[in-house]
Design a protein around this motif. Structure first.
Motif, PDB file in Angstrom:
ATOM      1  N   ARG A  22     -30.869  16.065  70.300  1.00  0.00           N
ATOM      2  CA  ARG A  22     -31.822  15.648  69.262  1.00  0.00           C
ATOM      3  C   ARG A  22     -32.993  14.875  69.863  1.00  0.00           C
ATOM      4  O   ARG A  22     -34.104  14.916  69.343  1.00  0.00           O
ATOM      5  N   ALA A  58     -35.272  17.491  71.331  1.00  0.00           N
ATOM      6  CA  ALA A  58     -36.014  18.185  70.282  1.00  0.00           C
ATOM      7  C   ALA A  58     -36.894  17.234  69.489  1.00  0.00           C
ATOM      8  O   ALA A  58     -37.542  17.641  68.533  1.00  0.00           O
ATOM      9  N   ARG A  78     -41.709  23.117  68.915  1.00  0.00           N
ATOM     10  CA  ARG A  78     -40.360  23.509  68.494  1.00  0.00           C
ATOM     11  C   ARG A  78     -40.230  25.016  68.296  1.00  0.00           C
ATOM     12  O   ARG A  78     -39.122  25.540  68.269  1.00  0.00           O
ATOM     13  N   MET A 120     -38.486  26.434  71.018  1.00  0.00           N
ATOM     14  CA  MET A 120     -37.107  25.978  71.205  1.00  0.00           C
ATOM     15  C   MET A 120     -36.216  26.655  70.162  1.00  0.00           C
ATOM     16  O   MET A 120     -36.621  26.856  69.030  1.00  0.00           O
ATOM     17  N   GLY A 121     -35.003  26.969  70.562  1.00  0.00           N
ATOM     18  CA  GLY A 121     -34.036  27.414  69.584  1.00  0.00           C
ATOM     19  C   GLY A 121     -32.833  26.497  69.705  1.00  0.00           C
ATOM     20  O   GLY A 121     -32.514  26.041  70.800  1.00  0.00           O
ATOM     21  N   MET A 122     -32.219  26.172  68.588  1.00  0.00           N
ATOM     22  CA  MET A 122     -31.024  25.333  68.683  1.00  0.00           C
ATOM     23  C   MET A 122     -29.888  25.969  67.901  1.00  0.00           C
ATOM     24  O   MET A 122     -30.060  26.417  66.776  1.00  0.00           O
ATOM     25  N   PHE A 159     -26.681  25.009  66.197  1.00  0.00           N
ATOM     26  CA  PHE A 159     -25.984  23.804  65.754  1.00  0.00           C
ATOM     27  C   PHE A 159     -24.481  24.006  65.772  1.00  0.00           C
ATOM     28  O   PHE A 159     -23.990  25.133  65.691  1.00  0.00           O
ATOM     29  N   GLN A 160     -23.784  22.886  65.854  1.00  0.00           N
ATOM     30  CA  GLN A 160     -22.327  22.920  65.930  1.00  0.00           C
ATOM     31  C   GLN A 160     -21.711  23.688  64.761  1.00  0.00           C
ATOM     32  O   GLN A 160     -20.796  24.473  64.920  1.00  0.00           O
ATOM     33  N   SER A 161     -22.268  23.462  63.555  1.00  0.00           N
ATOM     34  CA  SER A 161     -21.706  24.134  62.375  1.00  0.00           C
ATOM     35  C   SER A 161     -22.383  25.471  62.103  1.00  0.00           C
ATOM     36  O   SER A 161     -22.088  26.121  61.119  1.00  0.00           O
ATOM     37  N   ALA A 163     -25.082  25.996  60.809  1.00  0.00           N
ATOM     38  CA  ALA A 163     -26.199  25.588  59.952  1.00  0.00           C
ATOM     39  C   ALA A 163     -26.972  26.776  59.388  1.00  0.00           C
ATOM     40  O   ALA A 163     -28.183  26.742  59.285  1.00  0.00           O
ATOM     41  N   ARG A 190     -30.415  33.884  65.053  1.00  0.00           N
ATOM     42  CA  ARG A 190     -31.544  33.208  64.424  1.00  0.00           C
ATOM     43  C   ARG A 190     -32.273  32.314  65.431  1.00  0.00           C
ATOM     44  O   ARG A 190     -33.492  32.237  65.448  1.00  0.00           O
ATOM     45  N   MET A 219     -30.872  25.535  72.961  1.00  0.00           N
ATOM     46  CA  MET A 219     -29.907  24.443  73.101  1.00  0.00           C
ATOM     47  C   MET A 219     -28.662  24.789  72.303  1.00  0.00           C
ATOM     48  O   MET A 219     -28.750  25.211  71.148  1.00  0.00           O
ATOM     49  N   ASP A 276     -25.184  23.348  70.817  1.00  0.00           N
ATOM     50  CA  ASP A 276     -24.450  22.124  70.518  1.00  0.00           C
ATOM     51  C   ASP A 276     -22.982  22.476  70.295  1.00  0.00           C
ATOM     52  O   ASP A 276     -22.642  23.045  69.258  1.00  0.00           O
ATOM     53  N   THR A 308     -24.267  19.965  56.728  1.00  0.00           N
ATOM     54  CA  THR A 308     -24.079  21.182  57.512  1.00  0.00           C
ATOM     55  C   THR A 308     -25.281  21.450  58.420  1.00  0.00           C
ATOM     56  O   THR A 308     -25.484  22.563  58.882  1.00  0.00           O
ATOM     57  N   GLU A 309     -26.094  20.438  58.626  1.00  0.00           N
ATOM     58  CA  GLU A 309     -27.234  20.475  59.558  1.00  0.00           C
ATOM     59  C   GLU A 309     -28.307  21.473  59.163  1.00  0.00           C
ATOM     60  O   GLU A 309     -29.144  21.846  59.979  1.00  0.00           O
ATOM     61  N   GLN A 310     -28.301  21.921  57.893  1.00  0.00           N
ATOM     62  CA  GLN A 310     -29.343  22.870  57.490  1.00  0.00           C
ATOM     63  C   GLN A 310     -30.711  22.207  57.465  1.00  0.00           C
ATOM     64  O   GLN A 310     -31.719  22.834  57.776  1.00  0.00           O
TER      65      GLN A 310
END
Lengths: 263, 154, 260
Positions: A48, A51, A80, A83-85, A87-89, A91, A153, A163, A165, C125-127
């Motif tokens: 974070r 980013a 940004r 950049m692509g991220m 996420f853990q979930s 998202a 995505r 990145m 996570d 959920t980090e959206q």
């Protein structure tokens, strides 16, 4: 070494809790860098900070030669896009189908028409092996599939930096294998710079070119996979081997609460 | 399609709200959208307008023919000056007609009732009805009754 | 002295939260750029989930409250022989007070809580972070359409509530209790004024809608992104929202109808 990201003397605290105490590390361009460390060391926080979703208390993060925290809001949003991220979930946006999720960044940032976007969406989904799932909603996808759609995505705009996570957390062995393969393949094909945050030692070491281990708010080891494996540093050895007792004690130290530093 | 259906429902919702609003305006508050009906103004001075308010009905034989436009105090005569609008098509009210403040029911609203006179000349814009009968105020009525009965005993 | 200090600290925190909420809503509404076509379709979707989905509860409650008011009003008015005035009683109390207030309370419970939970879940959920990472402002994309939709919907729902309430009352008083229909309408029309009663009721509903929706989206956005945090934020939306409605109602009523 051609570096893409340089973290310089970075300090960051959440309230009284010090997360990073004057750390420096670098991420080489076009390689996979694994950032590892025990849970709670703030590995996600590092992503974070890179980013610029969080601002450091001290120090700077240079991304491709630019101080990311000195950028204006529009400059930051421009940065940004590269950049692509993941996420853990995952998202994924819950009110859009898989294909719409992948199409979203392109609809926002490019002038492509809808049939061109659709073409790219199918290509990206194909590359993660989920072309057939294009019209499913996120609630209909399994955890591993959701993460792969999220990966599609994240790479939709062909970013320079991706990145990840904790990509392996909570995945079954097959999904882990698929993700490892995808991350490696993406790096080899498109020459993107990858930063991988993980505490899954074996998976991370199997694909990383460059490794960085964090513990207790500072960098305890940085180097190639071979250098890390050969390290004699007891804290590194304990982490890599998963020994229950060592420099990080099995018994939670009673004094640590008073110091306010949680390892 | 998902979005088409959504649009349809939202459209229905907005139409429903507009209908509700129109219903409230027309049926509940009695707002007339046909614009101001053609009317002419007539004034009358009352000793006591007790409880009459703007927008009250003006009736002939119980039929509404207009409404009270405004109420003010005639400072010279110390009387209540009532200005009312009478519908233009009711153009044959004799000048010697009388006007009274009436009450619908025991607790009802006050309204004006015109009793037709005999003259050939009729009321026109800005003419005045001179024969006025004030509102019946309950206290006045009771005291009158008391005094009258005192008189009869003497 | 210590109590005074804690009140001071509390006030300081409160003032800070108000400031944050103010900046938050201004940024949501006025930060550029806007893509109008996309913004419009987002707004339509929110009008559906905030407005259309609240319609059933509003219509049903409106009808029943109108029916109950007619019964209660009739039983009192009939003692004075003025049962014809039940329409007047019904219309005035619905338009001035019950429709805006009850609709707003229902709205806080139905739409407000779901807005908070939805935004909180998107945060958990980090959206929201995900939007930010893609260079899309989550305030513009997520908060603004929900806020605008909420502000639009509540006054419309309040109008529908009043209309169905009066119809419900009509059915009970005229159809069941035998009040004369002509008297029902004429007494109502004599005492209800469009500009004071209907417009003021509408303005009340608009004020409530801004307050409730603002609280709902702010609580969602600022919640602790865990299951427990979302639950707490949802409760806070309903509690703070309802109390704000009642407090605002007093202020607005005093300003609108206070000078008798």
């Amino acid at each position: 070494m051609d570096t893409y990201i340089t973290v310089q003397n970075l300090s960051f605290a959440r309230g009284d809790r010090i997360i990073y105490d004057n750390i420096s590390l670098s991420v080489p361009r076009g390689k996979i860098t694994a950032v590892m460390g025990p849970s709670g060391t703030g590995k996600t926080t590092l992503l974070r900070l890179i980013a610029a979703q969080l601002a450091p208390d001290e120090g700077a993060v240079m991304v491709n030669g630019e101080d990311i925290h000195a950028l204006s809001r529009s400059g930051l949003y421009k940065a940004r896009k590269k950049m692509g991220m993941l996420f853990q979930s995952g998202a994924l946006f819950t009110d859009m189908s898989a294909a719409e999720n992948v199409a979203f960044p392109m609809e926002e940032h490019t002038d492509l028409n809808s049939s061109q976007i659709h073409q790219i969406v199918l290509e990206k989904l194909h590359s993660v092996g989920l072309r057939g799932a294009a019209n499913l909603m996120p609630s209909e996808l399994s955890g591993g599939m959701a993460r792969r759609v999220a990966l599609a995505r994240a790479i939709a705009l062909d970013p320079e930096l991706v990145m990840y996570d904790e990509p392996f957390t909570g995945q079954d062995p097959i999904s882990k294998g698929v993700l490892v393969k995808l991350i490696r393949q993406l790096n080899d094909d498109a020459k993107v710079t990858s930063v991988l945050v993980s505490h899954d030692v074996e998976e991370a070491l199997s694909i990383a070119d460059h490794v960085c281990i964090l513990a207790g708010g500072s960098v305890i080891a940085e180097g190639s996979v071979e250098e890390i494996r050969a390290s004699e540093e007891p804290q590194v050895k304990q982490f890599l081997n998963g020994d229950p007792d060592g420099p990080v004690p099995f018994h939670y130290p009673e004094a640590a609460v008073d110091r306010g530093v949680v390892i | 399609m998902r979005s088409k259906r959504t649009e349809l429902f939202v459209g229905g919702f907005i139409v429903l709200a507009v209908l509700g609003f129109t219903y409230l305006a027309v049926q509940v508050s009695g707002l007339a959208f046909s614009g101001k009906k053609d009317s002419y103004q007539v004034v009358a001075r009352f000793d006591d307008i007790a409880g009459l308010s703007a927008r009250a009905k003006v009736t002939i034989a119980g039929v509404a023919v207009g409404s009270v436009e405004s109420i003010s105090l005639d400072k010279e005569l110390y009387m209540g000056l009532v200005t009312m609008n009478i519908d233009a098509d009711v153009n044959n009210i004799p000048v010697d007609s009388s006007i009274a403040i009436l009450t619908s029911g025991l607790l009802g609203e006050k309204y004006l009732g015109i009793t037709i006179g005999a003259e050939d000349e009729v009321l026109v814009n800005e003419s005045e009805i001179f024969d006025t009968q004030s509102a019946l105020v309950l206290e006045t009525l009771i005291s009158q009754f008391l005094f009258n009965s005192d008189d009869s005993e003497e | 002295m210590k109590a005074l200090g804690s009140i001071g600290a509390w006030f300081y925190d409160w003032l800070e939260a108000v400031g944050r909420a103010g900046i938050f809503i201004v940024q949501s509404l006025f930060r550029l750029p806007v893509r109008y076509k996309e913004a419009f379709s987002l707004l339509i979707n929110q009008l559906y989930s905030v407005g259309v989905l609240s319609l059933v509860i509003v219509v049903v409650s409106g009808t029943f409250i109108g029916m109950v008011m007619a019964l209660q009003g009739y039983s009192i008015l009939v003692k004075f022989g003025s049962e014809d005035a039940v329409g007047q009683l019904l219309a005035l109390s619905l338009l001035r007070e019950l429709a805006p207030v009850v609709t707003a309370l229902l709205f806080a419970g139905r739409a407000g809580s779901s807005l908070t939970a939805e935004i909180g879940l998107m945060k958990a959920t980090e959206q929201l972070s995900s939007f930010e990472m893609m260079g899309v402002d989550p305030l513009r994309r997520v908060i603004a359409p929900r806020f605008i939709a909420g502000v639009i919907c509540l006054p419309l729902l309040s109008v529908i509530f009043a209309a169905t309430g009066i119809l419900g009352g009509l059915v009970v008083s005229v159809g069941w209790l035998g009040v004369h229909e002509g008297a029902f309408w004429s007494l109502m029309q004599q005492s209800v004024y469009f500009d004071t009663d209907i417009v003021n009721g509408f303005i009340k509903a608009l004020c409530f809608s801004i307050a409730v929706t603002w609280i709902a989206v702010y609580q969602g956005y600022e919640c602790v992104p865990t299951a427990e945090g979302i639950g707490k934020a949802t409760t806070r939306t309903v509690v703070v929202g309802s109390l704000s409605i009642l407090a605002l109602d007093f202020i607005l009523t005093a300003a609108m109808f206070g000078d008798f």
